[in-house]
Design an enzyme around this catalytic site. Structure first.
Site, PDB file in Angstrom:
ATOM      1  N   THR A 136      -6.150   8.893  -0.298  1.00 14.25           N
ATOM      2  CA  THR A 136      -7.224   8.240  -1.044  1.00 14.25           C
ATOM      3  C   THR A 136      -8.600   8.630  -0.519  1.00 14.25           C
ATOM      4  O   THR A 136      -8.738   8.999   0.657  1.00 14.25           O
ATOM      5  CB  THR A 136      -7.041   6.699  -0.934  1.00 14.25           C
ATOM      6  OG1 THR A 136      -8.235   6.052  -1.356  1.00 14.25           O
ATOM      7  CG2 THR A 136      -6.797   6.267   0.510  1.00 14.25           C
ATOM      8  N   ASP A 137      -9.600   8.500  -1.375  1.00  9.93           N
ATOM      9  CA  ASP A 137     -10.983   8.744  -0.923  1.00  9.93           C
ATOM     10  C   ASP A 137     -11.471   7.636   0.011  1.00  9.93           C
ATOM     11  O   ASP A 137     -12.504   7.784   0.664  1.00  9.93           O
ATOM     12  CB  ASP A 137     -11.931   8.897  -2.124  1.00  9.93           C
ATOM     13  CG  ASP A 137     -11.985   7.672  -3.037  1.00  9.93           C
ATOM     14  OD1 ASP A 137     -11.213   6.718  -2.813  1.00  9.93           O
ATOM     15  OD2 ASP A 137     -12.799   7.675  -3.981  1.00  9.93           O
ATOM     16  N   GLU A 138     -10.731   6.512   0.064  1.00 12.83           N
ATOM     17  CA  GLU A 138     -11.212   5.380   0.869  1.00 12.83           C
ATOM     18  C   GLU A 138     -11.212   5.695   2.363  1.00 12.83           C
ATOM     19  O   GLU A 138     -11.846   4.992   3.146  1.00 12.83           O
ATOM     20  CB  GLU A 138     -10.393   4.118   0.562  1.00 12.83           C
ATOM     21  CG  GLU A 138     -10.423   3.820  -0.926  1.00 12.83           C
ATOM     22  CD  GLU A 138      -9.951   2.440  -1.336  1.00 12.83           C
ATOM     23  OE1 GLU A 138      -9.973   1.525  -0.510  1.00 12.83           O
ATOM     24  OE2 GLU A 138      -9.561   2.294  -2.506  1.00 12.83           O
ATOM     25  N   TYR A 162      -6.208  -1.179   4.666  1.00 10.73           N
ATOM     26  CA  TYR A 162      -5.560  -0.181   3.792  1.00 10.73           C
ATOM     27  C   TYR A 162      -6.099   1.215   4.095  1.00 10.73           C
ATOM     28  O   TYR A 162      -5.331   2.160   4.342  1.00 10.73           O
ATOM     29  CB  TYR A 162      -5.804  -0.543   2.312  1.00 10.73           C
ATOM     30  CG  TYR A 162      -5.513   0.593   1.356  1.00 10.73           C
ATOM     31  CD1 TYR A 162      -4.218   1.069   1.183  1.00 10.73           C
ATOM     32  CD2 TYR A 162      -6.551   1.205   0.625  1.00 10.73           C
ATOM     33  CE1 TYR A 162      -3.951   2.133   0.312  1.00 10.73           C
ATOM     34  CE2 TYR A 162      -6.291   2.263  -0.241  1.00 10.73           C
ATOM     35  CZ  TYR A 162      -4.983   2.721  -0.394  1.00 10.73           C
ATOM     36  OH  TYR A 162      -4.733   3.777  -1.250  1.00 10.73           O
ATOM     37  N   LYS A 166      -4.139   4.545   5.671  1.00 12.67           N
ATOM     38  CA  LYS A 166      -4.034   5.843   4.985  1.00 12.67           C
ATOM     39  C   LYS A 166      -4.676   6.942   5.840  1.00 12.67           C
ATOM     40  O   LYS A 166      -4.161   8.062   5.911  1.00 12.67           O
ATOM     41  CB  LYS A 166      -4.708   5.773   3.605  1.00 12.67           C
ATOM     42  CG  LYS A 166      -4.025   4.875   2.597  1.00 12.67           C
ATOM     43  CD  LYS A 166      -2.619   5.292   2.223  1.00 12.67           C
ATOM     44  CE  LYS A 166      -2.569   6.552   1.406  1.00 12.67           C
ATOM     45  NZ  LYS A 166      -1.186   6.827   0.907  1.00 12.67           N
TER      46      LYS A 166
HETATM   47  P1  NAD Z   1       1.625   1.173  -6.170  1.00 12.67           P
HETATM   48  O1  NAD Z   1       1.346   0.032  -5.247  1.00 12.67           O
HETATM   49  O2  NAD Z   1       1.512   0.975  -7.639  1.00 12.67           O
HETATM   50  O3  NAD Z   1       3.107   1.732  -5.895  1.00 12.67           O
HETATM   51  C1  NAD Z   1       3.621   1.899  -4.617  1.00 12.67           C
HETATM   52  C2  NAD Z   1       5.113   2.188  -4.721  1.00 12.67           C
HETATM   53  O4  NAD Z   1       5.613   2.427  -3.398  1.00 12.67           O
HETATM   54  C3  NAD Z   1       5.922   1.033  -5.299  1.00 12.67           C
HETATM   55  O5  NAD Z   1       6.873   1.516  -6.233  1.00 12.67           O
HETATM   56  C4  NAD Z   1       6.627   0.440  -4.076  1.00 12.67           C
HETATM   57  O6  NAD Z   1       7.881  -0.167  -4.389  1.00 12.67           O
HETATM   58  C5  NAD Z   1       6.805   1.682  -3.217  1.00 12.67           C
HETATM   59  N1  NAD Z   1       6.936   1.356  -1.786  1.00 12.67           N
HETATM   60  C6  NAD Z   1       6.132   0.548  -1.045  1.00 12.67           C
HETATM   61  N2  NAD Z   1       6.580   0.484   0.226  1.00 12.67           N
HETATM   62  C7  NAD Z   1       7.677   1.280   0.283  1.00 12.67           C
HETATM   63  C8  NAD Z   1       8.566   1.645   1.327  1.00 12.67           C
HETATM   64  N3  NAD Z   1       8.429   1.151   2.571  1.00 12.67           N
HETATM   65  N4  NAD Z   1       9.576   2.497   1.053  1.00 12.67           N
HETATM   66  C9  NAD Z   1       9.734   3.013  -0.198  1.00 12.67           C
HETATM   67  N5  NAD Z   1       8.917   2.687  -1.234  1.00 12.67           N
HETATM   68  C10 NAD Z   1       7.905   1.835  -0.996  1.00 12.67           C
HETATM   69  O7  NAD Z   1       0.680   2.344  -5.662  1.00 12.67           O
HETATM   70  P2  NAD Z   1      -0.131   3.449  -6.490  1.00 12.67           P
HETATM   71  O8  NAD Z   1      -1.404   2.867  -6.972  1.00 12.67           O
HETATM   72  O9  NAD Z   1       0.797   4.077  -7.453  1.00 12.67           O
HETATM   73  O10 NAD Z   1      -0.486   4.469  -5.312  1.00 12.67           O
HETATM   74  C11 NAD Z   1       0.422   5.527  -4.976  1.00 12.67           C
HETATM   75  C12 NAD Z   1      -0.186   6.341  -3.848  1.00 12.67           C
HETATM   76  O11 NAD Z   1      -1.435   6.891  -4.267  1.00 12.67           O
HETATM   77  C13 NAD Z   1      -0.483   5.530  -2.583  1.00 12.67           C
HETATM   78  O12 NAD Z   1      -0.138   6.315  -1.475  1.00 12.67           O
HETATM   79  C14 NAD Z   1      -1.987   5.289  -2.632  1.00 12.67           C
HETATM   80  O13 NAD Z   1      -2.530   5.175  -1.340  1.00 12.67           O
HETATM   81  C15 NAD Z   1      -2.463   6.548  -3.332  1.00 12.67           C
HETATM   82  N6  NAD Z   1      -3.711   6.425  -4.121  1.00 12.67           N
HETATM   83  C16 NAD Z   1      -3.840   5.438  -5.048  1.00 12.67           C
HETATM   84  C17 NAD Z   1      -5.013   5.369  -5.819  1.00 12.67           C
HETATM   85  C18 NAD Z   1      -5.177   4.325  -6.884  1.00 12.67           C
HETATM   86  O14 NAD Z   1      -6.258   4.227  -7.486  1.00 12.67           O
HETATM   87  N7  NAD Z   1      -4.157   3.541  -7.217  1.00 12.67           N
HETATM   88  C19 NAD Z   1      -6.043   6.288  -5.609  1.00 12.67           C
HETATM   89  C20 NAD Z   1      -5.867   7.290  -4.628  1.00 12.67           C
HETATM   90  C21 NAD Z   1      -4.690   7.351  -3.897  1.00 12.67           C
HETATM   91  P1  TYD Z   2      -9.358  -2.227  -7.048  1.00 15.76           P
HETATM   92  O1  TYD Z   2      -8.818  -1.926  -8.423  1.00 15.76           O
HETATM   93  O2  TYD Z   2      -8.689  -3.271  -6.230  1.00 15.76           O
HETATM   94  O3  TYD Z   2      -9.447  -0.841  -6.265  1.00 15.76           O
HETATM   95  P2  TYD Z   2     -10.141  -0.493  -4.819  1.00 15.76           P
HETATM   96  O4  TYD Z   2     -10.453  -1.725  -4.098  1.00 15.76           O
HETATM   97  O5  TYD Z   2      -9.058   0.308  -4.178  1.00 15.76           O
HETATM   98  O6  TYD Z   2     -11.346   0.334  -5.152  1.00 15.76           O
HETATM   99  O7  TYD Z   2     -10.867  -2.655  -7.209  1.00 15.76           O
HETATM  100  C1  TYD Z   2     -11.818  -1.806  -7.823  1.00 15.76           C
HETATM  101  C2  TYD Z   2     -13.165  -2.440  -7.628  1.00 15.76           C
HETATM  102  O8  TYD Z   2     -13.222  -3.672  -8.357  1.00 15.76           O
HETATM  103  C3  TYD Z   2     -13.447  -2.803  -6.179  1.00 15.76           C
HETATM  104  O9  TYD Z   2     -14.839  -2.583  -5.911  1.00 15.76           O
HETATM  105  C4  TYD Z   2     -13.153  -4.301  -6.108  1.00 15.76           C
HETATM  106  C5  TYD Z   2     -13.519  -4.772  -7.502  1.00 15.76           C
HETATM  107  N1  TYD Z   2     -12.749  -5.933  -8.000  1.00 15.76           N
HETATM  108  C6  TYD Z   2     -13.413  -7.036  -8.523  1.00 15.76           C
HETATM  109  O10 TYD Z   2     -14.663  -7.081  -8.581  1.00 15.76           O
HETATM  110  N2  TYD Z   2     -12.667  -8.087  -8.989  1.00 15.76           N
HETATM  111  C7  TYD Z   2     -11.305  -8.088  -8.930  1.00 15.76           C
HETATM  112  O11 TYD Z   2     -10.667  -9.097  -9.332  1.00 15.76           O
HETATM  113  C8  TYD Z   2     -10.629  -6.933  -8.402  1.00 15.76           C
HETATM  114  C9  TYD Z   2      -9.122  -6.896  -8.320  1.00 15.76           C
HETATM  115  C10 TYD Z   2     -11.390  -5.881  -7.948  1.00 15.76           C
END
Ligand code: NAD
Ligand code: TYD
Length: 353
Positions: A136-138, A162, A166
């Site tokens: 992630t960019d975070e 988080y 990562k």
């Molecule tokens: P998500 O929370 O929707 O899904 C996570 C999945 O991982 C779930 O299916 C869960 O059951 C599985 N999981 C969790 N712990 C586990 C374990 N110990 N063993 C096996 N499976 C396990 O997450 P997402 O939003 O789809 O993110 C996927 C990846 O992409 C993550 O690594 C996250 O850091 C990265 N990412 C997410 C975003 C975003 O905006 N959602 C952006 C950049 C990077």
């Molecule tokens: P989120 O979807 O949780 O992603 P991330 O924290 O990984 O960026 O949140 C996106 C942005 O929205 C973040 O700045 C937090 C904000 N946010 C709210 O303002 N209200 C909410 O209820 C949630 C879930 C997020």
């Protein structure tokens, strides 16, 4: 060094991005084989993959990435050449309330996969392999309003548990290349949106709450900025990296699409007025709530490296992507309503108390 992935082990593919990745991949490369490994935590949902259950090229394994023996077994049994690692605890707010699971899964879990890959691929002489780690960019921390967007050489300055988990996992992946010679790549992507996103995240939460006439919670002043990318544009980037990316390289993926939270929520409200006129004007549901502790102010991705080196370009504009997303949640009401069970309701009570 080019790589042709034939047999993939995809972790965390019952979640949001992983399930989209598997659908994307099976459409693009129907001759390849995919083994999904997922622990089915609260965020995992087998329904996301139900349309693939009859597909002979697809196998689902219910297991934890911490189970190194199981991962070794799968890598050997299926002769896997490519591991794509999505599995993680992924929600910043949950990491604030309970960081332990984040350190366990994101750090120890990633290490467990690397150990298995080292043993089966390196110690047993399989040179044709890739380990792609989805990050992630975070990890780069937060930006001031005028700072340049994150490049791959930005210092790691993670602020939430988080992001710290990562960041740690990225370093461990890097060390497995430098120390043992594992063929690794890493992608650091901005905020994703699209189908199958768990409704605790901002965009699906806002759509669901608009449909239910519930408050749309905006943390703090709503001026925090995120750089939003449609999920399959993330997956296209991962695809390019696995095939053509340089080993031991990190690639940032993003769509040059920065929005303040309040503006994106207002835009979704306007779309919802069109898709769900009975609830208009949805803007009236916007409610400012207590800010997230340590809330990062701004994320922005500079994706020049993947664009110049690998020819990456997002295919969705925000206008097309957000409309597809709203339409998907309108069409899949049962999907997100089923998720909103007891444990999810308890989470909402805790986070927005
Ligand atoms: P998500 O929370 O929707 O899904 C996570 C999945 O991982 C779930 O299916 C869960 O059951 C599985 N999981 C969790 N712990 C586990 C374990 N110990 N063993 C096996 N499976 C396990 O997450 P997402 O939003 O789809 O993110 C996927 C990846 O992409 C993550 O690594 C996250 O850091 C990265 N990412 C997410 C975003 C975003 O905006 N959602 C952006 C950049 C990077
Ligand atoms: P989120 O979807 O949780 O992603 P991330 O924290 O990984 O960026 O949140 C996106 C942005 O929205 C973040 O700045 C937090 C904000 N946010 C709210 O303002 N209200 C909410 O209820 C949630 C879930 C997020």
């Amino acid at each position: 060094m080019k790589h042709t992935p034939d047999i993939l082990l995809v972790t965390g593919a019952a979640g949001f991005i992983g399930s989209n990745f598997v659908h994307y991949w099976m459409n693009a490369y129907p001759d390849s084989k995919i083994i999904v490994l997922d622990a089915l935590t609260y965020a995992g949902n087998k329904e996301n993959l139900v349309s693939l259950e009859q597909n002979k090229s697809f196998t689902f394994v219910h297991a934890d990435i911490l189970d190194t023996d199981k991962v070794e077994f799968l890598l050997r049994e299926y002769n896997v050449d490519t591991l794509v690692h999505f599995a993680a605890e992924s929600h910043v707010d949950r990491s604030i309330h309970g960081p332990d699971a984040f350190f366990k899964t994101n750090i120890e879990g990633t290490h467990s996969l690397l150990k298995a890959a080292k043993k089966v691929w390196l110690d047993e002489g399989k040179t044709n392999h890739r380990f792609h780690h989805v990050s992630t960019d975070e990890v780069y921390g937060t930006l001031t309003p005028d700072a340049p967007a994150f490049t791959e050489t930005n210092q790691y300055l993670p602020n939430s548990p988080y992001a710290a988990s990562k960041a740690s996992s990225d370093h461990i992946v890097r060390s497995y290349h430098h120390t043992y010679g594992l063929n690794t790549t890493i992608s650091n992507c901005s905020n994703n949106y699209g189908p199958y996103q768990f409704p605790e995240k901002l965009i699906p939460l806002v759509i669901a709450n608009c449909l239910d006439g519930k408050a749309l919670p905006i943390y703090g002043d709503g001026q925090q900025i995120r750089d939003w990318l449609f999920v399959d544009d993330h997956n296209r980037g991962i695809d390019l990296i696995i095939r053509n990316g340089q080993i031991d390289n990190t690639y940032n993926i993003g769509g040059n699409n920065e929005w303040a939270n309040i503006d994106i929520v207002t835009l979704i409200c306007e779309l919802m007025d069109e898709y769900h006129p009975a609830g208009a004007p949805h803007k009236q549901l916007i409610t400012y709530v207590k800010d997230r502790p340590g809330h990062d102010r701004r994320y922005a991705i500079n994706a020049s490296k993947i664009m110049n080196e690998l020819g990456y370009a997002p295919q969705e504009t925000f206008e097309t992507g957000i409309r597809k997303t709203v339409q998907w949640y309108m069409d899949h009401e049962q999907w997100w309503r089923r998720i909103m069970d007891g444990s999810y309701t308890n989470w909402l009570d805790k986070n927005y108390e």
